[in-house]
Write an enzyme that holds these catalytic residues in place. Structure first.
Site, PDB file in Angstrom:
ATOM      1  N   SER A  68      69.979  50.275  65.625  1.00  0.00           N
ATOM      2  CA  SER A  68      69.079  48.062  65.482  1.00  0.00           C
ATOM      3  C   SER A  68      68.637  48.222  64.237  1.00  0.00           C
ATOM      4  O   SER A  68      68.493  48.133  63.646  1.00  0.00           O
ATOM      5  CB  SER A  68      68.415  48.262  66.793  1.00  0.00           C
ATOM      6  OG  SER A  68      67.916  49.021  67.374  1.00  0.00           O
TER       7      SER A  68
HETATM    8  N1  SAH Z   1      67.182  54.000  68.733  1.00  0.00           N
HETATM    9  C1  SAH Z   1      67.909  54.296  68.554  1.00  0.00           C
HETATM   10  C2  SAH Z   1      69.053  53.681  68.795  1.00  0.00           C
HETATM   11  C3  SAH Z   1      69.262  53.433  69.958  1.00  0.00           C
HETATM   12  S1  SAH Z   1      71.137  52.186  70.817  1.00  0.00           S
HETATM   13  C4  SAH Z   1      68.010  54.660  66.569  1.00  0.00           C
HETATM   14  O1  SAH Z   1      67.591  54.527  66.183  1.00  0.00           O
HETATM   15  O2  SAH Z   1      69.850  54.088  66.373  1.00  0.00           O
HETATM   16  C5  SAH Z   1      70.729  53.158  72.683  1.00  0.00           C
HETATM   17  C6  SAH Z   1      70.787  53.931  72.994  1.00  0.00           C
HETATM   18  O3  SAH Z   1      70.654  53.873  73.800  1.00  0.00           O
HETATM   19  C7  SAH Z   1      72.429  54.888  72.571  1.00  0.00           C
HETATM   20  O4  SAH Z   1      72.533  55.878  72.172  1.00  0.00           O
HETATM   21  C8  SAH Z   1      72.115  54.735  74.421  1.00  0.00           C
HETATM   22  O5  SAH Z   1      73.498  55.685  74.227  1.00  0.00           O
HETATM   23  C9  SAH Z   1      71.068  55.355  74.952  1.00  0.00           C
HETATM   24  N2  SAH Z   1      71.054  55.034  76.046  1.00  0.00           N
HETATM   25  C10 SAH Z   1      71.301  53.969  76.808  1.00  0.00           C
HETATM   26  N3  SAH Z   1      70.880  54.107  78.426  1.00  0.00           N
HETATM   27  C11 SAH Z   1      70.026  55.370  78.580  1.00  0.00           C
HETATM   28  C12 SAH Z   1      68.955  55.924  78.960  1.00  0.00           C
HETATM   29  N4  SAH Z   1      69.103  55.864  80.695  1.00  0.00           N
HETATM   30  N5  SAH Z   1      69.098  57.641  78.528  1.00  0.00           N
HETATM   31  C13 SAH Z   1      68.495  58.076  77.248  1.00  0.00           C
HETATM   32  N6  SAH Z   1      69.206  56.903  76.173  1.00  0.00           N
HETATM   33  C14 SAH Z   1      70.456  55.968  77.163  1.00  0.00           C
END
Ligand code: SAH
Length: 219
Positions: A68
């Protein structure tokens, strides 16, 4: 190269990021500003993207996912009101950057990711960086982490169509959940949900654009 190496520029970029993108937009919590200054965001992106690590936008992580925008991480973290010792559940480990920010605030962090290569590389990265108070799970995070519930704080870093019911059930009382929620894919309103005396109170804030929250209680 002494004194003019890339590391010094990155530190300066990070300080500028905090001042111009985060403080300037109204995040004032001194603890949040301190940890945003401290965590080396450039270590959470692939090498080719290091020069962009402190810019004012999200960056690709591979697998269709993104780390993000720095401001959004800081804003969500400030809304969470993390204090040392609180149990914090993060859904969407991604690069592990948000988890590191939470750990630097003294939280016991539980983070769930559904994409195996991201789960593995985040776990390796954060372990190598010395974080000891972060636990990792490869699973559908819309189901929460029932074995470790309740959680004082929860942060969902992907956008879904609604607030997953299991997360509300696993939220402590008092407790606080920060989550982007639809109306559509790629556009959500950030919600702050509080549990207090058995009641759920939700407040809708500004618009954000996260990758999809998929899974049993996602898209
Ligand atoms: N917090 C992260 C950014 C994440 S992007 C950082 O600091 O880098 C969003 C993430 O959510 C992705 O890696 C995606 O694979 C994950 N995601 C989406 N749906 C999900 C679910 N149901 N359970 C776990 N992870 C999920």
């Amino acid at each position: 190269m002494n004194g003019a190496g890339p590391r010094i520029d990155l530190k300066r970029n990070r300080e500028r990021m905090v001042r111009d993108q985060i403080e300037a937009r109204g995040v004032a919590d001194p603890d949040v500003l301190r940890v945003m200054r401290r965590v080396p965001r450039h270590l959470f992106v692939e090498e080719a993207l290091i020069p962009q690590a402190y810019e004012d936008h999200p960056l690709p992580l591979g697998h269709g996912q993104t780390i993000s925008q720095p401001y959004v991480v800081a804003w969500m973290t400030a809304l969470l009101e993390v204090a040392p010792g609180l149990r914090v559940l993060e859904i969407g480990t991604g690069s592990g950057y948000q988890a590191a920010i939470l750990a630097e605030l003294g939280a016991s962090v539980f983070t769930v990711e559904r994409v195996r290569p991201l789960f593995e590389s985040a776990r390796e990265r954060l372990t190598a960086m010395g974080y000891r108070k972060i636990r990792f799970k490869l699973d559908d995070g819309t189901l929460g982490w029932p074995e470790e519930a309740p959680f004082d704080r929860m942060v969902v870093t992907a956008g879904g169509p609604r607030i997953p019911e299991p997360l509300l059930a696993q939220l402590a009382d008092p407790g606080r959940l920060v989550i982007p929620v639809g109306p559509s894919r790629r556009s959500q309103a950030l919600h702050v949900v509080r549990k207090e005396n058995g009641r759920i109170l939700a407040r809708k804030l500004g618009e954000v654009a996260f990758v999809d929250l998929v899974g049993a209680h996602g898209w």
